[in-house]
Design a protein around this motif. Structure first.
Motif, PDB file in Angstrom:
ATOM      1  N   PHE A   1      -5.676   3.965  -6.330  1.00  0.00           N
ATOM      2  CA  PHE A   1      -4.597   4.179  -5.349  1.00  0.00           C
ATOM      3  C   PHE A   1      -5.164   4.582  -3.989  1.00  0.00           C
TER       4      PHE A   1
ATOM      5  N   ASP B   1      -0.450   1.177   3.027  1.00  0.00           N
ATOM      6  CA  ASP B   1       0.080   0.692   1.741  1.00  0.00           C
ATOM      7  C   ASP B   1       0.375   1.855   0.795  1.00  0.00           C
ATOM      8  N   GLN B   2      -0.433   2.931   0.876  1.00  0.00           N
ATOM      9  CA  GLN B   2      -0.132   4.119   0.062  1.00  0.00           C
ATOM     10  C   GLN B   2       1.246   4.660   0.448  1.00  0.00           C
TER      11      GLN B   2
ATOM     12  N   PRO C   1       3.840  -4.458  -6.296  1.00  0.00           N
ATOM     13  CA  PRO C   1       3.314  -5.301  -5.201  1.00  0.00           C
ATOM     14  C   PRO C   1       4.396  -6.000  -4.392  1.00  0.00           C
TER      15      PRO C   1
ATOM     16  N   LYS D   1      -4.144  -6.916  -3.191  1.00  0.00           N
ATOM     17  CA  LYS D   1      -4.904  -5.772  -3.732  1.00  0.00           C
ATOM     18  C   LYS D   1      -3.978  -4.911  -4.601  1.00  0.00           C
ATOM     19  N   VAL D   2      -2.742  -4.713  -4.136  1.00  0.00           N
ATOM     20  CA  VAL D   2      -1.771  -3.932  -4.925  1.00  0.00           C
ATOM     21  C   VAL D   2      -1.436  -4.695  -6.207  1.00  0.00           C
TER      22      VAL D   2
ATOM     23  N   LYS E   1      -1.060  -7.156  -0.097  1.00  0.00           N
ATOM     24  CA  LYS E   1      -0.221  -7.333  -1.293  1.00  0.00           C
ATOM     25  C   LYS E   1      -1.082  -7.720  -2.499  1.00  0.00           C
TER      26      LYS E   1
ATOM     27  N   LEU F   1       3.269   1.219  -8.482  1.00  0.00           N
ATOM     28  CA  LEU F   1       2.326   0.233  -7.915  1.00  0.00           C
ATOM     29  C   LEU F   1       2.964  -1.146  -7.817  1.00  0.00           C
TER      30      LEU F   1
ATOM     31  N   LEU G   1       3.983  -4.322   2.737  1.00  0.00           N
ATOM     32  CA  LEU G   1       2.603  -4.104   2.266  1.00  0.00           C
ATOM     33  C   LEU G   1       1.644  -4.956   3.094  1.00  0.00           C
TER      34      LEU G   1
ATOM     35  N   HIS H   1      -1.719  -3.335  -9.889  1.00  0.00           N
ATOM     36  CA  HIS H   1      -0.491  -3.345 -10.715  1.00  0.00           C
ATOM     37  C   HIS H   1      -0.753  -4.066 -12.037  1.00  0.00           C
TER      38      HIS H   1
ATOM     39  N   LEU I   1      -6.467   1.958  -1.603  1.00  0.00           N
ATOM     40  CA  LEU I   1      -5.532   1.142  -0.811  1.00  0.00           C
ATOM     41  C   LEU I   1      -5.514   1.686   0.617  1.00  0.00           C
TER      42      LEU I   1
ATOM     43  N   LEU J   1       4.107   2.299  -0.726  1.00  0.00           N
ATOM     44  CA  LEU J   1       4.380   2.405  -2.172  1.00  0.00           C
ATOM     45  C   LEU J   1       5.126   3.702  -2.494  1.00  0.00           C
TER      46      LEU J   1
END
Ligand code: TKJ
Length: 273
Positions: free
Chosen positions: A98, A105-106, A185, A195-196, A193, A183, A190, A200, A101, A109
């Motif tokens: 996490f 993005d953290q 996406p 990477k998330v 996306k 998590l 984001l 995920h 990221l 989310l």
């Protein structure tokens, strides 16, 4: 494993394990990391919450809540939610990957998923036998929240908790399900996306492996419906918050904790840095 992954001249079974093992190992490691993170950041242990189920608000206490102003009840719920969200932020930070990221993005989310995670965690503080929830030290039913003036939101929150309790999720399943919920996406805005989505899918695989090993596969299909209910619950919360604030435009800043304001109002003074 595909033929080219087979080590030469190794007996079939051992080399198959050697090839599959890394993914199972990393999946088990991720499961252990998420379960540990949940245990360290769950706010109240489920044993504590269950031991308090006998502490139900008296008639007088319920009447006292019902005579509070709309503003005061919104403020109390907003404070308790913000308090719980601090634990969700800590849970997220302890999930492997996490913090790798981007900051943006953290925040995206957590902005999109923190209430959803609290709503899932709430099944631990809900007593399905009498439809009461742990609130400010005791258990109370929907009548406690009457003066909020949004009985549909409260009823939906209680119904969701009741239906989630019916799945009898273990702490390990709550931990993994809340990590999957967080998590997501598909959250708007984001930056990375993909990477998330990779993170995920790792958590999703870990969750599925855990459920399969304990012969709980049936829970998976039910949980996918729950994620849809979570989305509509959160939209309903935003709608009710907007109508509450429309009548009291200046109150938001004085009534609510800054984090609640930042997460749930289109506050101009808190850009996503
Ligand atoms: O359950 C928890 C905690 C989860 C972690 S834990 O360790 O199990 C300890 C308990 N909660 C923490 C906060 C709680 C919360 C839940 C949803 C929520 O939705 C947004 C909202 C905002 C304003 C008015 C209505 C709804 C806000 C707060 S609560 O206040 O107890 C509350 C409860 C029921 C309800 F109908 C309204 C509020 C649930």
């Amino acid at each position: 494993p595909s033929p080219d992954q087979q080590p030469v001249n190794a007996p079939g079974l051992t080399c198959r394990l050697v090839c599959v093992l890394p993914s199972l190992l990393s999946s088990d490691c991720l499961t252990a990391n998420i379960v540990k993170s949940h245990r360290e950041t769950c706010q109240y242990r489920v044993e504590e919450l269950q031991a308090l189920r006998w502490k139900v608000f008296s008639r007088e206490e319920v009447l006292a809540y019902q005579s509070k102003s709309v503003e005061e009840m919104w403020q109390r719920c907003a404070y308790r939610l913000t308090d719980s969200i601090q634990y969700v932020v800590e849970f997220a930070k302890r999930i492997d990957g996490f913090l790798e990221l981007s900051q943006n993005d953290q925040i995206v989310l957590l902005k999109g998923g923190s209430l959803e995670v609290v709503l899932v965690r709430m099944c631990r503080s809900f007593n399905p036998d009498n439809g009461t929830v742990f609130f400010e030290g005791k258990y109370g039913g929907t009548e406690v929240f009457k003066s909020l003036g949004c009985n549909d939101l409260i009823a939906s929150i209680f119904e969701f908790s009741q239906s989630l309790c019916a799945l009898h999720l273990s702490e390990q399943e709550v931990a993994l399900f809340t990590a999957v919920v967080l998590l997501n996406p598909e959250r708007a805005w984001l930056q990375d996306k993909e990477k998330v989505a990779r993170l995920h899918s790792h958590v999703d695989v870990a969750f599925k492996n855990t459920l399969q090993r304990s012969h709980r596969d049936t829970v998976l299909s039910k949980l996918s419906q729950k994620t849809l209910q979570l989305k509509s619950l959160c939209s309903l919360h935003i709608d009710r918050l907007r109508s509450f604030l429309e009548l009291r435009p200046l109150l938001a800043h004085s009534l609510f904790p800054p984090l609640y304001h930042e997460l749930f109002t289109d506050s101009p003074d808190a850009p996503l840095e």
